[in-house]
Write an enzyme that holds these catalytic residues in place. Sequence first.
Site, PDB file in Angstrom:
ATOM      1  N   CYS A   1      28.334 -37.802   8.440  1.00  0.00           N
ATOM      2  CA  CYS A   1      29.284 -37.534   7.025  1.00  0.00           C
ATOM      3  C   CYS A   1      30.686 -37.869   7.390  1.00  0.00           C
ATOM      4  CB  CYS A   1      29.291 -36.002   7.034  1.00  0.00           C
ATOM      5  SG  CYS A   1      29.739 -35.217   8.468  1.00  0.00           S
TER       6      CYS A   1
ATOM      7  N   GLU B   1      28.687 -27.652   4.275  1.00  0.00           N
ATOM      8  CA  GLU B   1      29.238 -28.864   5.047  1.00  0.00           C
ATOM      9  C   GLU B   1      28.627 -30.094   4.218  1.00  0.00           C
ATOM     10  OE1 GLU B   1      31.630 -29.364   7.283  1.00  0.00           O
ATOM     11  OE2 GLU B   1      31.983 -27.234   6.969  1.00  0.00           O
TER      12      GLU B   1
HETATM   13  P1  NAD Z   1      20.034 -32.937   1.551  1.00  0.00           P
HETATM   14  O1  NAD Z   1      21.046 -32.202   0.450  1.00  0.00           O
HETATM   15  O2  NAD Z   1      18.859 -33.868   0.677  1.00  0.00           O
HETATM   16  O3  NAD Z   1      19.345 -31.833   2.295  1.00  0.00           O
HETATM   17  C1  NAD Z   1      19.915 -30.984   3.052  1.00  0.00           C
HETATM   18  C2  NAD Z   1      18.977 -29.796   3.182  1.00  0.00           C
HETATM   19  O4  NAD Z   1      18.515 -29.149   2.146  1.00  0.00           O
HETATM   20  C3  NAD Z   1      17.544 -30.098   3.817  1.00  0.00           C
HETATM   21  O5  NAD Z   1      17.142 -29.325   4.722  1.00  0.00           O
HETATM   22  C4  NAD Z   1      16.729 -30.158   2.497  1.00  0.00           C
HETATM   23  O6  NAD Z   1      15.396 -29.797   2.894  1.00  0.00           O
HETATM   24  C5  NAD Z   1      17.279 -28.673   1.744  1.00  0.00           C
HETATM   25  N1  NAD Z   1      17.129 -28.788   0.555  1.00  0.00           N
HETATM   26  C6  NAD Z   1      16.876 -29.468  -0.574  1.00  0.00           C
HETATM   27  N2  NAD Z   1      16.918 -29.180  -1.724  1.00  0.00           N
HETATM   28  C7  NAD Z   1      17.119 -27.941  -2.105  1.00  0.00           C
HETATM   29  C8  NAD Z   1      17.069 -26.743  -2.574  1.00  0.00           C
HETATM   30  N3  NAD Z   1      16.665 -26.781  -3.775  1.00  0.00           N
HETATM   31  N4  NAD Z   1      17.279 -25.556  -1.974  1.00  0.00           N
HETATM   32  C9  NAD Z   1      17.373 -25.197  -0.636  1.00  0.00           C
HETATM   33  N5  NAD Z   1      17.689 -26.387   0.156  1.00  0.00           N
HETATM   34  C10 NAD Z   1      17.360 -27.424  -0.441  1.00  0.00           C
HETATM   35  O7  NAD Z   1      20.820 -33.849   2.458  1.00  0.00           O
HETATM   36  P2  NAD Z   1      20.142 -34.791   3.644  1.00  0.00           P
HETATM   37  O8  NAD Z   1      19.915 -35.905   2.912  1.00  0.00           O
HETATM   38  O9  NAD Z   1      19.230 -34.063   4.557  1.00  0.00           O
HETATM   39  O10 NAD Z   1      21.632 -34.983   4.569  1.00  0.00           O
HETATM   40  C11 NAD Z   1      22.506 -35.867   4.269  1.00  0.00           C
HETATM   41  C12 NAD Z   1      23.540 -35.409   3.748  1.00  0.00           C
HETATM   42  O11 NAD Z   1      23.984 -34.352   4.581  1.00  0.00           O
HETATM   43  C13 NAD Z   1      24.642 -36.282   3.500  1.00  0.00           C
HETATM   44  O12 NAD Z   1      25.659 -36.252   2.245  1.00  0.00           O
HETATM   45  C14 NAD Z   1      25.703 -36.029   4.555  1.00  0.00           C
HETATM   46  O13 NAD Z   1      27.116 -36.298   4.344  1.00  0.00           O
HETATM   47  C15 NAD Z   1      25.640 -34.454   4.589  1.00  0.00           C
HETATM   48  N6  NAD Z   1      25.941 -34.211   5.953  1.00  0.00           N
HETATM   49  C16 NAD Z   1      27.161 -33.446   6.021  1.00  0.00           C
HETATM   50  C17 NAD Z   1      27.757 -33.101   7.296  1.00  0.00           C
HETATM   51  C18 NAD Z   1      28.936 -32.170   7.534  1.00  0.00           C
HETATM   52  O14 NAD Z   1      29.231 -31.616   8.508  1.00  0.00           O
HETATM   53  N7  NAD Z   1      29.866 -32.237   6.408  1.00  0.00           N
HETATM   54  C19 NAD Z   1      26.957 -33.046   8.594  1.00  0.00           C
HETATM   55  C20 NAD Z   1      25.656 -33.914   8.497  1.00  0.00           C
HETATM   56  C21 NAD Z   1      25.378 -34.486   7.136  1.00  0.00           C
END
Ligand code: NAD
Length: 481
Positions: free
Chosen positions: A279, A245
């Site tokens: 999002c 997502e």
């Molecule tokens: P992010 O991608 O920076 O992090 C998401 C998660 O991934 C965190 O828990 C992070 O610790 C983990 N992560 C980071 N690097 C990783 C790796 N190499 N391997 C495995 N896990 C790793 O995103 P964010 O800044 O926490 O959240 C914001 C983003 O989430 C925005 O783009 C937003 O649109 C999206 N989002 C999408 C939805 C949806 O339902 N589509 C809902 C909420 C947020």
Amino acid sequence: MNEMYIDGQWCAAQSGETYDAINPALGEPFGKIPKGGREDAQRAIAAANEASETWRKVPLWERSAMCVKIAEVLDRRQNEIADILCTELGKPRHQEAAFEAGDTSTPWRVAAEQAKYFEAHTKPCQDPAKRVLTFWQPRGVVTVITPWNFPAAIPGEYLPFAIVMGNTVCWTPAPTAAATAIKLAECIHEAGLPKGVINLVTGPGAEVGDEFVVNPGTHAVGMTGSPQTARIITTRAGLKPRLFELGGNGPVVILPDADPKKIAAAVASACFFAAGQVCSCAERIFVADNLKQEFVDAMVAETDKWKLGDPWDENTTMGPQNNMGVVEKIGRHLEDAVATGATLVAGGKRPDRPGFFWEPTVITDFAANSLVNQEETFGPIAPINSFRSDEEAWTFIKACNLGLTSAVFTQDVNRAWKWAEELDSGITVVNDWTHFWEHHLPFGGTARNDSGLGRIGGRHTLDFVSNLKTIVFNLGEPSSF
Ligand code: NAD
């Protein structure tokens, strides 16, 4: 209690390291979080595998009842959840934080209900001697990786669906939302979930999350976050099933027959709710040329209604951004928009107060190749462009490869239908804001864009966390060829 939760025990990181939890409304630390690493993730994976042996055999009705118990604790402790959402995320306590905390239990009840009616089938087949039946079975250990923006709600999109189907879970939250995750784990523990069924490890995603992704002891990966992280996970997950997502850059299209004054509040809310950190936000607005001035004026008037300030104050409706990275991205997008021809008509800067705040902002006439048009901003900016023909609007919309949610405003049913079918997003809302979703409905991006892979919501999540097992029963003689 600021500890991780592995195998039913509260524990520090094996290294003993911690990091500061930051209050974004003040820009100051408010506590310490264990900085888990690979060895902690491995302990969680071992615990989840051990628990899997017994949990998968617990009858579905009992697993469902356990989800309801957890929901009851979440409801009873919702004020504590709202308090931590306010402290850790700066969500206005009496508005956004109360709303999210009050809804935290909902997906636990939805999963408990839907799993009972998640039927598989008997399948007719050509061979008259065979009877073919299908059954849902757990995948095993499911990795759950969650972002910071809805840290009480989003774990609920995965955890209850995984466990009700008999899986066990290794979960890591975004480091800037770990205190909320720990609060949820306290509720899960209090409800009496057997040890090892859900394990929470806090720490950097590139270590803890990566270990949960690559380790052969996990069997599926569900992640909500950015497309950038999803790409990394894709290269690391091998053949494990994945559910992503990801980000959006929701276009909102306002056709010539819409009433600008009537819809401005809904569009502004789609831009500014949660300080634009959703999002499904309206990230780009395309308004028919004949309505432009009236709509822009109405949006500026709406902007004044959003009260930015101390998130504990009951009049505050907009809190801070989550971290300085988000603030810097907003600044970069705004600067780029203005440099490429946009006009700033409201807001446009950080207010004079501590913390990571950004004023609700309106710009007009942005360029197709500007960052606000091409990328997700994830902040309180409402970029507005006018169009004279549908083609003109499509040129801008198609310049971006994200498309989670979108909206169309018109009274013309035929045009609404055509736009809704053609917009490349998982959800299109006709005549309302972009934030509509309920936990049993499908939600996600489409195959042609970078907004996700698969669907969450109700039976769609159950599908992801389950293997469909086929059993073939032979009533005739053994076969030979
Ligand atoms: P992010 O991608 O920076 O992090 C998401 C998660 O991934 C965190 O828990 C992070 O610790 C983990 N992560 C980071 N690097 C990783 C790796 N190499 N391997 C495995 N896990 C790793 O995103 P964010 O800044 O926490 O959240 C914001 C983003 O989430 C925005 O783009 C937003 O649109 C999206 N989002 C999408 C939805 C949806 O339902 N589509 C809902 C909420 C947020």
